[in-house]
Design a protein around this motif. Structure first.
Motif, PDB file in Angstrom:
ATOM      1  N   SER A 441      57.910  59.208   6.361  1.00 23.16           N
ATOM      2  CA  SER A 441      58.198  59.311   4.945  1.00 23.16           C
ATOM      3  C   SER A 441      58.723  60.653   4.788  1.00 23.16           C
ATOM      4  O   SER A 441      58.819  61.451   5.695  1.00 23.16           O
ATOM      5  CB  SER A 441      56.851  59.211   4.109  1.00 23.16           C
ATOM      6  N   CYS A 442      59.563  60.796   3.667  1.00 21.84           N
ATOM      7  CA  CYS A 442      60.043  62.140   3.312  1.00 21.84           C
ATOM      8  C   CYS A 442      59.030  63.105   2.528  1.00 21.84           C
ATOM      9  O   CYS A 442      58.581  62.681   1.680  1.00 21.84           O
ATOM     10  CB  CYS A 442      61.384  61.738   2.605  1.00 21.84           C
ATOM     11  N   HIS A 443      59.051  64.352   3.273  1.00 25.84           N
ATOM     12  CA  HIS A 443      57.992  65.381   2.559  1.00 25.84           C
ATOM     13  C   HIS A 443      58.701  65.655   1.438  1.00 25.84           C
ATOM     14  O   HIS A 443      57.734  66.148   0.502  1.00 25.84           O
ATOM     15  CB  HIS A 443      57.970  66.541   3.577  1.00 25.84           C
ATOM     16  N   ASN A 444      59.938  65.745   1.154  1.00 22.84           N
ATOM     17  CA  ASN A 444      60.464  66.208  -0.131  1.00 22.84           C
ATOM     18  C   ASN A 444      60.430  65.166  -1.173  1.00 22.84           C
ATOM     19  O   ASN A 444      59.908  65.665  -2.329  1.00 22.84           O
ATOM     20  CB  ASN A 444      61.907  66.577   0.139  1.00 22.84           C
ATOM     21  N   CYS A 445      60.612  64.147  -1.101  1.00 19.39           N
ATOM     22  CA  CYS A 445      60.878  62.859  -2.202  1.00 19.39           C
ATOM     23  C   CYS A 445      59.713  61.945  -2.139  1.00 19.39           C
ATOM     24  O   CYS A 445      59.680  61.188  -2.991  1.00 19.39           O
ATOM     25  CB  CYS A 445      62.310  62.590  -2.595  1.00 19.39           C
ATOM     26  N   GLY A 446      59.176  61.695  -0.947  1.00 19.04           N
ATOM     27  CA  GLY A 446      58.303  60.616  -0.950  1.00 19.04           C
ATOM     28  C   GLY A 446      58.765  59.157  -0.458  1.00 19.04           C
ATOM     29  O   GLY A 446      57.879  58.100  -0.335  1.00 19.04           O
ATOM     30  N   TRP A 447      60.221  59.374  -0.111  1.00 21.04           N
ATOM     31  CA  TRP A 447      60.719  58.044   0.477  1.00 21.04           C
ATOM     32  C   TRP A 447      60.090  57.443   1.605  1.00 21.04           C
ATOM     33  O   TRP A 447      59.745  58.358   2.486  1.00 21.04           O
ATOM     34  CB  TRP A 447      62.300  58.394   0.487  1.00 21.04           C
ATOM     35  N   ILE A 448      59.958  56.208   1.603  1.00 22.30           N
ATOM     36  CA  ILE A 448      59.590  55.739   2.900  1.00 22.30           C
ATOM     37  C   ILE A 448      60.339  54.757   3.492  1.00 22.30           C
ATOM     38  O   ILE A 448      60.830  53.782   3.041  1.00 22.30           O
ATOM     39  CB  ILE A 448      57.776  54.962   2.556  1.00 22.30           C
ATOM     40  N   ASN A 481      68.030  61.962   8.523  1.00 22.47           N
ATOM     41  CA  ASN A 481      67.830  62.327   6.930  1.00 22.47           C
ATOM     42  C   ASN A 481      67.092  61.387   6.231  1.00 22.47           C
ATOM     43  O   ASN A 481      67.130  60.112   6.564  1.00 22.47           O
ATOM     44  CB  ASN A 481      69.021  62.496   6.488  1.00 22.47           C
ATOM     45  N   CYS A 482      66.358  61.814   4.976  1.00 24.56           N
ATOM     46  CA  CYS A 482      65.822  60.953   4.085  1.00 24.56           C
ATOM     47  C   CYS A 482      67.122  60.022   3.532  1.00 24.56           C
ATOM     48  O   CYS A 482      68.073  60.628   3.016  1.00 24.56           O
ATOM     49  CB  CYS A 482      65.315  61.710   3.079  1.00 24.56           C
ATOM     50  N   GLN A 483      66.960  58.937   3.238  1.00 27.55           N
ATOM     51  CA  GLN A 483      67.831  58.136   2.775  1.00 27.55           C
ATOM     52  C   GLN A 483      68.014  58.276   1.350  1.00 27.55           C
ATOM     53  O   GLN A 483      69.140  57.687   0.539  1.00 27.55           O
ATOM     54  CB  GLN A 483      68.021  56.629   3.214  1.00 27.55           C
ATOM     55  N   ASP A 484      67.119  58.849   0.785  1.00 31.68           N
ATOM     56  CA  ASP A 484      67.217  59.002  -0.862  1.00 31.68           C
ATOM     57  C   ASP A 484      67.890  60.398  -1.124  1.00 31.68           C
ATOM     58  O   ASP A 484      68.654  60.545  -1.918  1.00 31.68           O
ATOM     59  CB  ASP A 484      65.871  58.866  -1.462  1.00 31.68           C
ATOM     60  N   CYS A 485      67.006  61.519  -0.574  1.00 27.41           N
ATOM     61  CA  CYS A 485      67.444  62.759  -0.984  1.00 27.41           C
ATOM     62  C   CYS A 485      68.115  63.707   0.039  1.00 27.41           C
ATOM     63  O   CYS A 485      68.598  64.648   0.111  1.00 27.41           O
ATOM     64  CB  CYS A 485      66.160  63.798  -1.377  1.00 27.41           C
ATOM     65  N   GLY A 486      68.433  63.092   1.340  1.00 23.94           N
ATOM     66  CA  GLY A 486      69.081  63.698   2.527  1.00 23.94           C
ATOM     67  C   GLY A 486      68.102  64.749   3.070  1.00 23.94           C
ATOM     68  O   GLY A 486      68.446  65.344   4.242  1.00 23.94           O
TER      69      GLY A 486
HETATM   70 ZN    ZN Z   1      63.512  62.423   0.490  1.00 25.19          ZN
END
Ligand code: ZN
Ligand code: ADP
Ligand code: ZN
Length: 734
Positions: A441-448, A481-486
């Motif tokens: 998961s993304c620490h920044n935006c929570g994307w999984i 990278n996170c695929q939502d926020c990068g």
């Molecule tokens: Zn993210």
């Protein structure tokens, strides 16, 4: 005029009529007369543009189809049916009960070799004999044929075609000689083996409860179902062995079914060590040829003990004496796709038909079997003490609500592990989740990281590094990278066996760690190699998934730790509690099976949960009796009968429309339909899935409804745009 009613491997739930073999001159085979067509024989038939291996079910004198439209069969593959009539009937019964297309069900009951149309002969099963005075049939110019004929004639007891080939260099003449009637094939006479002492090692002296169980079964004449409910390590296997001993002394055979991964070399060697007889086994890791040979030995009575997994329930036995289902609660006895039969339930049907006893054994019996025992349909046998003076393990719930965890391990657990290792013992750590972590998961935006083809998260694996969907098996590289926020701050969330292994290696560097899960044992023999290491009885840590829970006997394990008991406590499935209780009890049962006293530590955030409390204080049986009451109140199985129709399609909504339309069939009283519902995981492997649940408190009514319903589904306008299946007595609702 006769017609052959045959079962064809097709998705259609019906039989097909054919004309008998045409008396054509071109035909290699002689046409048979009416009495020579026997149900169970394999035939080849034309089907569309193909030629298929089919099974003759019935010879009839009437057909609903215009006989001029019927085609003749192409060939008859067997002189006699390869399996006894009884197995054919069992397979027919099963196809009907599980609403599965007959042809497919019948062929699945046969070894792969036979499904492919290969001859059902053992090497040298037949011998060639010369017919006296047949020279005139051959004619003087057929020199090769005469030579072969003379040679065969020299062997007054017959000669095998292999031996003949060795002498002549070719057996080309044999076929012609057979056709001319100058020679004939006869069964090699069966040389009965002398009955010998079946015991190789002495039987153990039974304790009281074991003796009661053995006596109950051994005094039984004819059919009876026994439920052997004995705690882990109570010596159920010893009961099986002593029951089998009696069967062998009577010159009969035993069929033992074990769970899919329970058929380890240890299981087999326990039977081989005890008995002086031929033991064969059948499981999915054997070649088709090996399985076929085991099947033939069972059928012809040459193997006295047959040990196999689920599909072995269809193995014919020449002299059936007993059927034993070990770990009868295990889900692998129910086929979970295609032909969804339950080998456990069929074992009772089979034993009844063959009029022999059947034992269902388990430390954690299914609620179905307990219910049958309580209702007096099964004879209930219990063993509440461990064999050989071993004591049941001491179980402790360890509340980890506010605890600090290192890869899922609490400090008190880490200390306990260390103590047990220092005492020279082994520790078993159970975590039912393979891979490194269940999600990324993304620490920044929570994307999984999701699986694109399923409503599921991707599991993070480190060995080798990749993301893996455990539902559709798709794999992809780990993104940077996170695929939502990068953001590049991607973290592993939660724990899997790989991650715990990494931590254990750091914490306990001086001891070996054996990880057992689907990944670490995928290589052939890998499981056995690890188990051999464990059985050297050196201190070390066994870490693994439910593969560790089943039937193993590790003498040196003194501590069992269950890292997360909570996952199973809140399942949406009505069998969720039962499964969790079985798993916890079975895993715990690996502790302290010999001289050392066993400890079990269950880490949980739910230490007050009634399931855990009951298991710790009352044990599995108390849990099961409570749960039966709950099921009764909720009118769920075993107090009610269920079937699920599962449908899936590549377009969203289509499976649901299919089931919705089907639901408009005229209903039967006392059969209720629920749904269609989206499946608990609606999208899986790119398909959208929908369920319809059928329920009744009368099994025959449900059956009656299902058979009509199936035909309706088959002819449904959307039937070829939707994949659908029927699951009678489903194991789960997923
Ligand atoms: Zn993210
Ligand atoms: P289960 O199948 O119930 O889990 P097992 O049959 O594996 O239990 O028995 C556990 C252990 O106890 C085995 O090592 C077995 O050899 C031993 N055992 C079983 N019955 C006896 C007996 N009557 N006397 C001595 N040892 C026994
Ligand atoms: Zn997937």
């Amino acid at each position: 005029m006769i017609f052959l009613r045959v079962a064809i491997p097709s998705p259609l739930r019906r039989l097909f009529d054919y004309l008998p073999l045409e008396p054509s001159l071109l035909q290699e085979t002689q046409p048979l007369n009416e009495q020579e067509y026997l149900p169970g024989m394999r035939l080849t038939v034309p089907f569309g543009r193909r030629q298929l291996v089919a099974v003759l079910v019935e010879v009839v004198t009437k057909t609903e189809i215009d006989p001029s439209k019927l085609k003749p069969i192409i060939n008859v593959l067997d002189e006699t049916p390869p399996q006894p009539k009884f197995i054919l009937d069992l397979a027919l019964w099963s196809a009907q009960y599980y609403q599965h297309p007959l042809g497919d069900a019948l062929l699945q009951s046969l070894p792969v070799h036979l499904r492919k149309g290969e001859p059902c002969e053992r090497v040298h099963e037949f011998l060639l004999h010369a017919v006296d005075g047949a020279e005139s049939l051959i004619g003087t110019r057929a020199r090769k044929q005469l030579e072969a004929y003379q040679l065969i004639k020299l062997h007054s007891m017959g000669i095998s075609s292999d031996a003949l080939k060795a002498e002549l260099g070719s057996t080309a003449a044999v076929k012609t000689l057979l056709e001319k009637g100058a020679i004939e094939k006869r069964h090699r006479p069966h040389i009965a083996k002398h009955p010998k002492e079946p015991l190789r090692e002495p039987a153990k002296v039974l304790n009281c409860e074991q003796q009661v169980a053995v006596d109950a079964v051994n005094n039984q004449q004819g059919f009876k179902a026994f439920l052997l409910d004995g705690i882990t390590g109570s010596g159920k296997t010893e009961v099986y062995l002593q029951v089998i001993e009696k069967v062998l002394r009577e010159g009969k055979q035993a069929l033992v079914l074990v769970p899919e991964i329970g058929l380890t070399p240890q299981t087999v060697s326990r039977f081989k060590a005890r008995f002086n007889v031929d033991v064969v086994y059948m499981h999915s890791n054997m070649s088709d040829k090996q399985r076929f040979h085991a099947w033939l030995k069972a059928r012809d009575g040459d193997a006295q003990i047959v040990i196999g997994t689920r599909s072995a329930i269809f193995t014919p036995l020449a002299n059936p004496g007993i059927i034993i289902i070990d770990e009868e609660h295990d889900q692998s006895f129910k086929q979970q796709e295609g032909y969804r039969y339950s080998a456990r339930d069929l074992s009772v049907v089979r034993a009844h038909g063959e009029d022999i006893p059947v034992i269902l054994g388990s430390a954690t019996p299914s609620l179905e079997s307990l219910h049958n025992a309580k209702a007096g349909r099964y004879h209930y046998l219990t063993i509440d003490r461990r064999a050989a003076d071993a004591l049941p393990p001491v179980v402790e719930l360890l509340d980890i609500k506010a605890a600090e965890l290192t890869s899922g391990l609490s400090q008190p657990l880490i200390s306990a592990i260390e103590n047990h290792l220092n005492d020279g013992n082994q520790v078993l750590i159970f975590l039912n989740r393979r891979g490194f972590a269940p999600s990324l998961s993304c620490h920044n935006c929570g994307w999984i990281a999701p699986c694109k083809r399923c409503d599921a998260r991707l599991t993070l694996h480190q060995k080798p590094p990749h993301l893996h969907c455990h539902h559709c098996n798709s794999q992809k590289p780990i993104p940077r990278n996170c695929q939502d926020c990068g953001s590049t701050e991607l973290n592993a969330q939660g724990i899997g066996t790989e991650r715990v292994e990494q931590t254990l290696t750091q914490l306990f560097s001086q001891w070996p760690i054996w990880r057992i899960d689907r990944d670490s044992t995928s290589r052939k023999n890998a499981m056995q190699e690890i188990i051999d290491e464990i059985n050297k009885d050196e201190p070390g840590i066994l870490l693994g998934t439910q593969m560790l829970a089943k039937g193993h006997h590790f003498a040196k394990v003194s501590l069992v730790a269950i890292l997360e008991a909570d996952g199973g406590l809140f399942s949406a499935d009505f069998r969720g509690m039962e499964r969790t209780a079985q798993l916890i009890t079975q895993v715990s049962g690996r502790a302290g099976r010999e001289q050392i006293l066993g400890n079990v530590i269950i880490q949980t955030h739910q230490s007050e949960h009634p399931l855990l409390q009951t298991l710790v204080n009352g044990g599995y049986r108390e849990f099961a009796l409570n749960e039966l009451t709950n099921r009764q109140q909720a009118a769920l199985p075993p107090f009610n009968y269920i079937a699920i129709i599962r449908a899936e399609a590549s377009t969203a909504g289509r499976a649901e429309t299919f089931l919705q339309l089907a639901k408009q069939t005229p209903s039967i009283e006392q059969v209720s339909l629920f749904g269609p519902f989206p499946a608990p995981m609606e999208k899986k492997a790119g398909a959208f899935r929908s369920h319809l649940v059928l329920q009744s408190n009368k099994r025959p009514l449900l059956q009656q409804f299902l058979s009509q319903f199936c035909l309706l589904l088959e002819h449904h306008p959307l039937a070829n745009k939707v994949r659908w299946s029927i699951d009678v007595d489903p194991y789960d609702m997923f």
